[in-house]
Design a protein around this motif. Sequence first.
Motif, short mmCIF file in Angstrom:
data_model
loop_
_atom_site.label_atom_id
_atom_site.label_comp_id
_atom_site.label_asym_id
_atom_site.label_seq_id
_atom_site.Cartn_x
_atom_site.Cartn_y
_atom_site.Cartn_z
N ARG A 1 -18.20 -8.32 -1.99
CA ARG A 1 -17.35 -8.98 -3.00
C ARG A 1 -16.02 -9.25 -2.31
O ARG A 1 -15.31 -8.30 -1.93
N GLU B 1 -9.36 3.49 -1.63
CA GLU B 1 -9.82 4.88 -1.77
C GLU B 1 -10.19 5.36 -0.39
O GLU B 1 -10.96 4.68 0.31
N THR C 1 -10.77 -1.23 -2.25
CA THR C 1 -11.82 -1.25 -3.29
C THR C 1 -11.51 -2.27 -4.38
O THR C 1 -12.40 -2.60 -5.18
N ALA C 2 -10.27 -2.72 -4.46
CA ALA C 2 -9.91 -3.64 -5.54
C ALA C 2 -8.52 -4.24 -5.28
O ALA C 2 -7.80 -3.78 -4.38
N ARG D 1 -5.10 -5.08 -7.54
CA ARG D 1 -4.43 -5.01 -8.85
C ARG D 1 -3.56 -6.25 -8.99
O ARG D 1 -2.76 -6.56 -8.08
N VAL E 1 -7.44 -5.23 -12.83
CA VAL E 1 -7.94 -4.91 -11.50
C VAL E 1 -9.19 -5.74 -11.21
O VAL E 1 -10.07 -5.86 -12.07
N GLU F 1 -12.30 -5.94 -8.66
CA GLU F 1 -12.96 -5.13 -7.63
C GLU F 1 -13.28 -5.96 -6.40
O GLU F 1 -13.57 -7.15 -6.50
N ALA F 2 -13.18 -5.32 -5.24
CA ALA F 2 -13.41 -6.05 -3.99
C ALA F 2 -13.89 -5.10 -2.91
O ALA F 2 -13.46 -3.95 -2.85
N ASP F 3 -14.79 -5.60 -2.05
CA ASP F 3 -15.18 -4.85 -0.85
C ASP F 3 -14.34 -5.29 0.33
O ASP F 3 -14.14 -4.54 1.28
#
Length: 273
Positions: free
Chosen positions: A91, A156, A161-162, A164, A190, A192-194
């Motif tokens: 993502r 994380e 991971t995301a 904002r 938020v 989400e993102a890889d």
Amino acid sequence: MIKTRRRILEGMGIRFVLGANIGQEISFNEVLENHDAVFLGLGTYKAMKGGMPGESATGVYRALDYLIGNTKSLLDMPAGEHAYTDLRNQRVVVLGGGDTAMDCVRTAVRQGAREVHCLYRRDRENMPGSQREVDNAIEEGVQFRFNVQPLEIVAENDKATAVRVVKTRLGLPDESGRQRPEHIEGSERVIEADAVIVAFGFQASPENWFEKFNIQTDEWGLVEVEHEDDFAFQTSNKKVFAAGDMVRGADLVVTAVADARKAAQGIIGYLKQ
Ligand SMILES: Cc1cc2nc3c(=O)[nH]c(=O)nc-3n(C[C@H](O)[C@H](O)[C@H](O)COP(=O)(O)OP(=O)(O)OC[C@H]3O[C@@H](n4cnc5c(N)ncnc54)[C@H](O)[C@@H]3O)c2cc1C
């Protein structure tokens, strides 16, 4: 194609010296001493940062590194300092709305990313990138989110991971005349993102040898040039001319070519003196 063009130019008497960084492999002094006039077209390469938390987390990429790594892989070239980044099944969130961002979103789609979002803090009409590219990207499956400003890349264990974000509305014009995006209170969310690609554009990247050779720059680091027709694009060092992004700031191929043609006229004027 590039090699053919080079052969044509070589046939006209132009000598190419490839793979040489001026200021490193070849000194500018050597260039200056061996020529009657010198033209600089070195571009702008300092990537702008968003200045938000999380930008240095794993999974956050600078646009140009990502694009160069991909191109080198496609051309079977050694990666060097631009490692290939494979975003298949990921993502992906691309931050920015210029031509570089458009190249990133479409590259990610073609690599097989699971979803690709492009976040831009103004509306579509105010995007610096070409509208045709936006249409093409939408056709390829990119999802655009306009009037959205990233506040933080959430990580994380130091892995993105995301993102904002906060929604924006266009307010009063800033010093450049463009409407300033204002945050809408309470609209934070938020996404989400890889992988997050930062494509906020480029700033001037003046060489550290400019000062030594009296090539003056303005407060933004852009090279200052003469605009009179006879010596168009002459720098404060009379023997040196410059054009393109290093004079205008990050812009377009067509303007760089047009300015360089005028600079060529300036050089002819200077040599005829
Ligand atoms: C990802 C991306 C996408 C873009 N998309 C578009 C688009 O769709 N349409 C459009 O019109 N414009 C686009 N642009 C902008 C366009 O590429 C530039 O405006 C244009 O190339 C500027 O030309 P230039 O000759 O000034 O500099 P550049 O084309 O950047 O050329 C500068 C050259 O100088 C070399 N160089 C720098 N320093 C040194 C040194 N010390 N010694 C030796 N060589 C050096 C660089 O490696 C580079 O090859 C895009 C830019 C980027 C980064």
